[in-house]
Design a protein around this motif. Structure first.
Motif, PDB file in Angstrom:
ATOM      1  N   GLN A   1       0.856  -1.181   0.000  1.00  0.00           N
ATOM      2  CA  GLN A   1       0.000   0.000   0.000  1.00  0.00           C
ATOM      3  C   GLN A   1       0.891   1.229   0.000  1.00  0.00           C
ATOM      4  OE1 GLN A   1      -3.195   0.671   2.780  1.00  0.00           O
ATOM      5  NE2 GLN A   1      -3.606  -1.539   2.996  1.00  0.00           N
ATOM      6  N   ILE A   2       0.450   2.283  -0.680  1.00  0.00           N
ATOM      7  CA  ILE A   2       1.083   3.592  -0.608  1.00  0.00           C
ATOM      8  C   ILE A   2       0.021   4.549  -0.062  1.00  0.00           C
ATOM      9  CG2 ILE A   2       2.225   5.446  -1.871  1.00  0.00           C
ATOM     10  CD1 ILE A   2       3.033   3.375  -3.961  1.00  0.00           C
ATOM     11  N   VAL A   3       0.333   5.197   1.068  1.00  0.00           N
ATOM     12  CA  VAL A   3      -0.655   5.969   1.814  1.00  0.00           C
ATOM     13  C   VAL A   3      -0.185   7.412   1.989  1.00  0.00           C
ATOM     14  CG1 VAL A   3      -1.842   6.150   4.048  1.00  0.00           C
ATOM     15  CG2 VAL A   3      -1.406   3.895   3.036  1.00  0.00           C
ATOM     16  N   ASP A   4      -1.091   8.354   1.798  1.00  0.00           N
ATOM     17  CA  ASP A   4      -0.826   9.757   2.100  1.00  0.00           C
ATOM     18  C   ASP A   4      -0.752   9.890   3.623  1.00  0.00           C
ATOM     19  OD1 ASP A   4      -1.376  12.542   2.843  1.00  0.00           O
ATOM     20  OD2 ASP A   4      -1.822  12.855   0.718  1.00  0.00           O
ATOM     21  N   ALA A   5       0.404  10.326   4.129  1.00  0.00           N
ATOM     22  CA  ALA A   5       0.613  10.363   5.578  1.00  0.00           C
ATOM     23  C   ALA A   5      -0.302  11.355   6.275  1.00  0.00           C
ATOM     24  CB  ALA A   5       2.077  10.702   5.883  1.00  0.00           C
ATOM     25  N   ALA A   6      -0.692  12.413   5.599  1.00  0.00           N
ATOM     26  CA  ALA A   6      -1.518  13.451   6.234  1.00  0.00           C
ATOM     27  C   ALA A   6      -2.991  13.075   6.294  1.00  0.00           C
ATOM     28  CB  ALA A   6      -1.352  14.775   5.497  1.00  0.00           C
ATOM     29  N   THR A   7      -3.483  12.433   5.235  1.00  0.00           N
ATOM     30  CA  THR A   7      -4.920  12.150   5.144  1.00  0.00           C
ATOM     31  C   THR A   7      -5.271  10.692   5.407  1.00  0.00           C
ATOM     32  OG1 THR A   7      -4.845  11.649   2.775  1.00  0.00           O
ATOM     33  CG2 THR A   7      -5.101  13.974   3.413  1.00  0.00           C
ATOM     34  N   GLY A   8      -4.290   9.805   5.297  1.00  0.00           N
ATOM     35  CA  GLY A   8      -4.563   8.378   5.428  1.00  0.00           C
ATOM     36  C   GLY A   8      -5.131   7.752   4.180  1.00  0.00           C
ATOM     37  N   GLU A   9      -5.268   8.546   3.106  1.00  0.00           N
ATOM     38  CA  GLU A   9      -5.818   8.018   1.855  1.00  0.00           C
ATOM     39  C   GLU A   9      -4.862   7.006   1.230  1.00  0.00           C
ATOM     40  OE1 GLU A   9      -6.946   9.525  -2.673  1.00  0.00           O
ATOM     41  OE2 GLU A   9      -6.189  10.942  -1.185  1.00  0.00           O
ATOM     42  N   VAL A  10      -5.408   5.881   0.797  1.00  0.00           N
ATOM     43  CA  VAL A  10      -4.608   4.897   0.074  1.00  0.00           C
ATOM     44  C   VAL A  10      -4.473   5.374  -1.370  1.00  0.00           C
ATOM     45  CG1 VAL A  10      -4.428   2.517  -0.704  1.00  0.00           C
ATOM     46  CG2 VAL A  10      -5.363   3.008   1.561  1.00  0.00           C
ATOM     47  N   LEU A  11      -3.273   5.742  -1.753  1.00  0.00           N
ATOM     48  CA  LEU A  11      -3.026   6.276  -3.094  1.00  0.00           C
ATOM     49  C   LEU A  11      -2.896   5.167  -4.127  1.00  0.00           C
ATOM     50  CD1 LEU A  11      -0.374   8.950  -2.067  1.00  0.00           C
ATOM     51  CD2 LEU A  11      -2.812   9.305  -2.484  1.00  0.00           C
ATOM     52  N   GLU A  12      -2.399   4.025  -3.698  1.00  0.00           N
ATOM     53  CA  GLU A  12      -2.208   2.900  -4.611  1.00  0.00           C
ATOM     54  C   GLU A  12      -2.003   1.655  -3.779  1.00  0.00           C
ATOM     55  OE1 GLU A  12       1.114   1.556  -7.903  1.00  0.00           O
ATOM     56  OE2 GLU A  12       0.429   3.628  -7.901  1.00  0.00           O
ATOM     57  N   ASP A  13      -2.485   0.506  -4.295  1.00  0.00           N
ATOM     58  CA  ASP A  13      -2.206  -0.755  -3.609  1.00  0.00           C
ATOM     59  C   ASP A  13      -2.144  -1.892  -4.613  1.00  0.00           C
ATOM     60  OD1 ASP A  13      -4.818  -2.110  -3.910  1.00  0.00           O
ATOM     61  OD2 ASP A  13      -5.555  -0.571  -2.552  1.00  0.00           O
ATOM     62  N   SER A  14      -1.568  -3.001  -4.166  1.00  0.00           N
ATOM     63  CA  SER A  14      -1.325  -4.124  -5.066  1.00  0.00           C
ATOM     64  C   SER A  14      -2.609  -4.826  -5.495  1.00  0.00           C
ATOM     65  CB  SER A  14      -0.378  -5.123  -4.410  1.00  0.00           C
ATOM     66  OG  SER A  14      -0.828  -5.503  -3.123  1.00  0.00           O
ATOM     67  N   ALA A  15      -3.672  -4.734  -4.682  1.00  0.00           N
ATOM     68  CA  ALA A  15      -4.911  -5.428  -5.013  1.00  0.00           C
ATOM     69  C   ALA A  15      -5.647  -4.787  -6.178  1.00  0.00           C
ATOM     70  CB  ALA A  15      -5.828  -5.487  -3.797  1.00  0.00           C
ATOM     71  N   THR A  16      -5.552  -3.454  -6.307  1.00  0.00           N
ATOM     72  CA  THR A  16      -6.277  -2.760  -7.365  1.00  0.00           C
ATOM     73  C   THR A  16      -5.383  -2.381  -8.540  1.00  0.00           C
ATOM     74  OG1 THR A  16      -5.925  -0.625  -6.261  1.00  0.00           O
ATOM     75  CG2 THR A  16      -7.946  -1.825  -5.721  1.00  0.00           C
ATOM     76  N   SER A  17      -4.091  -2.645  -8.437  1.00  0.00           N
ATOM     77  CA  SER A  17      -3.174  -2.304  -9.524  1.00  0.00           C
ATOM     78  C   SER A  17      -3.410  -3.204 -10.731  1.00  0.00           C
ATOM     79  CB  SER A  17      -1.720  -2.456  -9.053  1.00  0.00           C
ATOM     80  OG  SER A  17      -0.836  -2.389 -10.156  1.00  0.00           O
ATOM     81  N   PRO A  18      -3.642  -2.641 -11.914  1.00  0.00           N
ATOM     82  CA  PRO A  18      -3.781  -3.469 -13.118  1.00  0.00           C
ATOM     83  C   PRO A  18      -2.476  -4.161 -13.487  1.00  0.00           C
ATOM     84  CG  PRO A  18      -3.630  -1.172 -13.736  1.00  0.00           C
ATOM     85  CD  PRO A  18      -3.715  -1.204 -12.233  1.00  0.00           C
ATOM     86  N   ALA A  19      -1.360  -3.714 -12.892  1.00  0.00           N
ATOM     87  CA  ALA A  19      -0.067  -4.312 -13.196  1.00  0.00           C
ATOM     88  C   ALA A  19       0.042  -5.731 -12.668  1.00  0.00           C
ATOM     89  CB  ALA A  19       1.061  -3.456 -12.603  1.00  0.00           C
ATOM     90  N   GLY A  20      -0.757  -6.062 -11.635  1.00  0.00           N
ATOM     91  CA  GLY A  20      -0.593  -7.336 -10.960  1.00  0.00           C
ATOM     92  C   GLY A  20      -1.590  -8.387 -11.375  1.00  0.00           C
ATOM     93  N   ASP A  21      -1.538  -9.502 -10.657  1.00  0.00           N
ATOM     94  CA  ASP A  21      -2.422 -10.633 -10.873  1.00  0.00           C
ATOM     95  C   ASP A  21      -3.072 -10.939  -9.528  1.00  0.00           C
ATOM     96  OD1 ASP A  21      -3.720 -12.929 -11.626  1.00  0.00           O
ATOM     97  OD2 ASP A  21      -1.931 -14.191 -11.595  1.00  0.00           O
ATOM     98  N   GLY A  22      -4.302 -10.483  -9.333  1.00  0.00           N
ATOM     99  CA  GLY A  22      -4.927 -10.643  -8.029  1.00  0.00           C
ATOM    100  C   GLY A  22      -4.410  -9.595  -7.068  1.00  0.00           C
TER     101      GLY A  22
END
Length: 325
Positions: free
Chosen positions: A105-126
């Motif tokens: 996961q990559i998270v904005d430290a100030a807001t806690g928003e998840v900017l990117e994660d492996s589960a939703t990345s089209p680059a991955g498999d699952g």
């Protein structure tokens, strides 16, 4: 085959590629890249060597991978690049140049928003993303995962000052799940008559023998090993081992084997003949391709390979799929 460094497409407000480039530029302790564009640390040393500290220690993580809940205390000061290993795995130590699957996961430290994660990345498999830990292209993950055993979960605290003026501080939670093969593992296929002969040493490094015949006028492709993994599509980023020789004299002019680590690039960033050899193939395959100048460097005036027919053996090790529009 020459290509630009792989760039993962932005999937959220902040892209992995932008983070990687800026982090690499901001780390004064990183070693100089070699001629291949791959940065190699000194023997026994980490590339970034981010220490643990009060900031990374204060970040709370519950769960693993993309499903983890990351809590950053309010007003936490981000002054230096810091990494805390939250849990230690029992695998071999991860180093720059390894090919692994990663959850993150990559998270904005100030807001806690998840900017990117492996589960939703089209680059991955699952929920996992295959990743070559190249400091030039994937530096945030090298910094997060290197010099810790496979299976370890780490949290990386990146000050906004390292990412550009006005940038927010970022937290990366990452775990290397598995080590992937660095040679093709597909089923052997029958040789194709008239194509160059290929033999492999005990490590899988190919030797290419050019036949006593005229070079072909069109791109010719033969499958030496047939994999059963993900299929490479146009614009995807691929991780490969490759060896390239000239048809004219059989000499090696390029290859990942000499550099000691696989290479990564997008299919749209290589010469036309090499692209033809990649797209439509499956991970785990080994491909033999003969590329006449017209489909190689024939239009590059003054290039040393302008008039050469090129022969490559390519092991397709992993793919990161391009984002769909």
């Amino acid at each position: 085959m020459r290509s630009s460094t792989v760039r993962i497409r932005p999937l959220a407000a902040l892209s992995v590629a932008a983070l990687s480039v800026l982090l690499l530029a901001g780390c004064s302790g990183a070693s100089e890249p070699d001629a291949s564009g791959t940065q190699t640390p000194a023997a026994g040393e980490c590339t970034f060597g981010a220490p643990s500290g009060a900031t990374s220690d204060a970040i709370e993580v519950e769960g693993v991978g993309a499903a983890a809940t990351v809590t950053v205390p309010a007003d936490l000061e981000f002054a230096e690049l810091e990494r805390t290993v939250l849990s230690e795995g029992d695998g071999e130590e991860i180093v720059a140049g390894d090919l692994v699957t990663v959850t993150y996961q990559i998270v904005d430290a100030a807001t806690g928003e998840v900017l990117e994660d492996s589960a939703t990345s089209p680059a991955g498999d699952g929920e996992i993303v295959p990743m070559l830990l190249d400091p030039q292209a994937m530096s945030i993950f090298v910094a997060a995962l290197e010099c810790a055993p496979l299976g370890s979960q780490s949290v990386l605290a990146i000050p906004g000052a390292m990412l550009g003026e006005g940038a927010a501080s970022v937290v990366v939670v990452a775990q290397a799940e598995e080590t992937l093969p660095t040679v093709a593992t597909g089923a052997d296929q029958e040789p194709v008559a008239g194509m160059p002969a290929v033999t492999l040493d005990e490590d899988g490094k190919p030797t290419i023998t050019i036949p006593d015949a005229d070079a072909p006028a069109t791109v010719e492709i033969a499958l030496l090993k047939k994999g059963d993994g993900e299929t490479v599509a146009a614009g995807d980023a691929v991780v490969v081992q490759y060896e390239g020789v000239k048809w004219s004299d059989g000499t090696v002019f390029d290859g990942s084997w000499q550099r000691g680590t696989p290479s990564q690039f997008q299919t749209t960033g290589v010469v036309a003949g090499f692209r033809q050899a990649l797209e439509g193939q499956q991970v785990g395959s080994q491909v033999l391709v003969v590329i006449p100048p017209e489909f190689g460097y024939g239009e590059k005036e003054g290039d040393a390979l302008q008039f050469e027919t090129l022969v490559f053996v390519v092991d397709i090790l992993a793919v990161q799929h391009a984002a769909t529009q």
